[in-house]
Design an enzyme around this catalytic site. Sequence first.
Site, mmCIF file in Angstrom:
data_model
loop_
_atom_site.group_PDB
_atom_site.id
_atom_site.type_symbol
_atom_site.label_atom_id
_atom_site.label_comp_id
_atom_site.label_asym_id
_atom_site.label_seq_id
_atom_site.Cartn_x
_atom_site.Cartn_y
_atom_site.Cartn_z
ATOM 1 N N GLU A 32 31.846 67.551 28.630
ATOM 2 C CA GLU A 32 32.559 68.736 28.528
ATOM 3 C C GLU A 32 33.312 69.384 29.967
ATOM 4 O O GLU A 32 34.063 69.869 29.828
ATOM 5 C CB GLU A 32 31.476 69.805 27.937
ATOM 6 N N ALA A 38 32.391 67.824 19.864
ATOM 7 C CA ALA A 38 32.601 68.972 18.764
ATOM 8 C C ALA A 38 34.419 68.606 18.757
ATOM 9 O O ALA A 38 34.735 67.840 19.729
ATOM 10 C CB ALA A 38 32.414 70.153 19.228
ATOM 11 N N GLU A 59 24.539 65.681 21.876
ATOM 12 C CA GLU A 59 23.399 66.956 21.494
ATOM 13 C C GLU A 59 22.885 66.921 20.297
ATOM 14 O O GLU A 59 21.856 67.011 19.732
ATOM 15 C CB GLU A 59 24.148 68.119 21.476
ATOM 16 N N GLY A 96 28.760 67.129 22.154
ATOM 17 C CA GLY A 96 28.195 67.647 20.610
ATOM 18 C C GLY A 96 27.643 66.360 20.040
ATOM 19 O O GLY A 96 26.378 66.637 19.538
HETATM 20 N N1 DAK Z 1 37.689 66.172 19.287
HETATM 21 C C1 DAK Z 1 38.924 65.983 18.536
HETATM 22 N N2 DAK Z 1 39.503 64.566 18.474
HETATM 23 C C2 DAK Z 1 38.857 63.793 19.080
HETATM 24 C C3 DAK Z 1 37.681 63.825 19.954
HETATM 25 C C4 DAK Z 1 37.123 65.072 19.648
HETATM 26 N N3 DAK Z 1 35.833 65.359 20.548
HETATM 27 N N4 DAK Z 1 37.359 62.471 20.345
HETATM 28 C C5 DAK Z 1 38.386 61.921 20.059
HETATM 29 N N5 DAK Z 1 39.282 62.359 19.064
HETATM 30 C C6 DAK Z 1 40.437 61.813 18.489
HETATM 31 C C7 DAK Z 1 41.516 61.446 19.584
HETATM 32 O O1 DAK Z 1 42.320 62.597 20.009
HETATM 33 C C8 DAK Z 1 42.226 60.477 18.848
HETATM 34 O O2 DAK Z 1 42.873 61.012 17.813
HETATM 35 P P1 DAK Z 1 44.698 60.483 17.749
HETATM 36 O O3 DAK Z 1 45.439 60.868 18.975
HETATM 37 O O4 DAK Z 1 44.466 59.177 17.230
HETATM 38 O O5 DAK Z 1 45.159 61.529 16.320
HETATM 39 C C9 DAK Z 1 41.355 59.618 18.177
HETATM 40 O O6 DAK Z 1 40.130 60.567 17.936
HETATM 41 C C10 DAK Z 1 40.867 58.452 18.803
HETATM 42 O O7 DAK Z 1 40.565 58.751 20.006
HETATM 43 P P2 DAK Z 1 40.963 58.076 21.442
HETATM 44 O O8 DAK Z 1 42.547 57.742 21.371
HETATM 45 O O9 DAK Z 1 40.926 58.905 22.584
HETATM 46 O O10 DAK Z 1 40.212 57.045 21.721
HETATM 47 P P3 DAK Z 1 39.731 56.043 23.025
HETATM 48 O O11 DAK Z 1 39.098 54.802 22.541
HETATM 49 O O12 DAK Z 1 40.975 55.876 23.858
HETATM 50 O O13 DAK Z 1 38.688 57.035 23.747
HETATM 51 C C11 DAK Z 1 36.888 58.563 23.931
HETATM 52 C C12 DAK Z 1 37.367 57.324 23.188
HETATM 53 C C13 DAK Z 1 35.626 58.880 23.112
HETATM 54 C C14 DAK Z 1 36.574 58.174 25.362
HETATM 55 C C15 DAK Z 1 37.769 59.802 23.952
HETATM 56 O O14 DAK Z 1 38.355 60.060 22.549
HETATM 57 C C16 DAK Z 1 37.464 61.008 24.563
HETATM 58 O O15 DAK Z 1 37.310 61.232 25.814
HETATM 59 N N6 DAK Z 1 37.082 61.845 23.733
HETATM 60 C C17 DAK Z 1 36.407 63.350 23.762
HETATM 61 C C18 DAK Z 1 35.197 63.475 24.453
HETATM 62 C C19 DAK Z 1 34.514 64.645 24.716
HETATM 63 O O16 DAK Z 1 35.218 65.531 25.795
HETATM 64 N N7 DAK Z 1 33.492 65.236 23.869
HETATM 65 C C20 DAK Z 1 33.276 66.466 24.255
HETATM 66 C C21 DAK Z 1 33.807 67.740 23.420
HETATM 67 S S1 DAK Z 1 33.020 69.252 23.565
HETATM 68 C C22 DAK Z 1 28.385 74.416 20.357
HETATM 69 C C23 DAK Z 1 28.346 73.300 19.645
HETATM 70 C C24 DAK Z 1 29.046 72.139 19.809
HETATM 71 C C25 DAK Z 1 29.529 71.992 21.250
HETATM 72 C C26 DAK Z 1 29.772 73.267 21.952
HETATM 73 C C27 DAK Z 1 29.056 74.285 21.302
HETATM 74 N N8 DAK Z 1 27.809 75.808 19.875
HETATM 75 C C28 DAK Z 1 27.556 75.652 18.430
HETATM 76 C C29 DAK Z 1 27.907 76.678 20.705
HETATM 77 C C30 DAK Z 1 30.220 70.543 21.610
HETATM 78 C C31 DAK Z 1 31.168 70.734 22.427
HETATM 79 C C32 DAK Z 1 31.912 69.519 22.669
HETATM 80 O O17 DAK Z 1 31.357 68.222 22.225
#
Ligand code: DAK
Length: 270
Positions: A144, A78, A124, A121
């Site tokens: 997360e 997400a 998921e 997400g």
């Molecule tokens: N959200 C927003 N931006 C993101 C992102 C994300 N999840 N993942 C990556 N980006 C963006 C980065 O901020 C970066 O943007 P700029 O700085 O260039 O503007 C760009 O994408 C490239 O990312 P990185 O520079 O970080 O790229 P790397 O290759 O170094 O790293 C990575 C890739 C995937 C390991 C890293 O980007 C990362 O750790 N991303 C976050 C992964 C994460 O924590 N995902 C879980 C998010 S929480 C619900 C529905 C859904 C959910 C919950 C509830 N309900 C309906 C109740 C879901 C929650 C989640 O998914």
Amino acid sequence: MSAVSSSKAEQGMINEELIQVEFHDRVMLLRLSRPAALNALCKKLIQQLNAALDQAENDSRIGAIVVTGSEKAFAAGADIVEMRHLTFSDVTDKDFIHPWERLAQCEKPVLAAVSGYALGGGCELAMMCDIIYAGESAKFGQPEITIGTMPGAGGTQRLTQLIGKTKAMEMCLTGRIIQAKEAEQIGLVSRVYPDADLLKETLAAATKIAHFSAPVVRMIKEAIRHTTETELVGGIRFERRLFQSTFALEDRQEGMAAFAEKRPATFKHR
Ligand code: DAK
């Protein structure tokens, strides 16, 4: 693989910015397309995905749906930047929750073709699909916890159902990201293909399914959903409530701020 059967305009379909829609014989291919944010699932992307799913479900010429991303990311979760400033009352609002349920409610078969990151997400979303095929580059995880929250779109429940308790615990509690081969070994994905073959193989499987009797396909899917979802319904609701509660924590604010500010998070355990 057969080419696009007719133009999107002819089919009256949408092809908006964040979702690219293609037609391959009786298969609708939906490509998540937000490369600058690794296909992070913002509100607009989910809305467009749902609109395309509605189109597919209402068109008898479509017998199966394929969801894919880019080489680098199926979806990195997400959109953390969009979620960062949400409050507890924002995330309990039905407009935040309901759109995420559409894919899991599809009556037509949905296949995921996953390359690169499928995190949070994104993982998921893949698990809401009926079959997951992975490219060798695919990486799955529920990270997360590293940003001070927990899975909220069925991750704790579907992962446990697919790979068992201790493996699901390990992935959700450590945030460890696993590679495609391990995901196949533990039953998270059906098959792994070389990245170059992934889409072709997924479209071939989807086309095969789409040419079987549509009512029989629907009945088989319904029967399998009956057993898996009967177990899931209460757990998903419970998980969602806990996920929403994390929005009352300082640690959740800190975790998401740290991600946006590109620094390590410092949790205070409150
Ligand atoms: N959200 C927003 N931006 C993101 C992102 C994300 N999840 N993942 C990556 N980006 C963006 C980065 O901020 C970066 O943007 P700029 O700085 O260039 O503007 C760009 O994408 C490239 O990312 P990185 O520079 O970080 O790229 P790397 O290759 O170094 O790293 C990575 C890739 C995937 C390991 C890293 O980007 C990362 O750790 N991303 C976050 C992964 C994460 O924590 N995902 C879980 C998010 S929480 C619900 C529905 C859904 C959910 C919950 C509830 N309900 C309906 C109740 C879901 C929650 C989640 O998914």
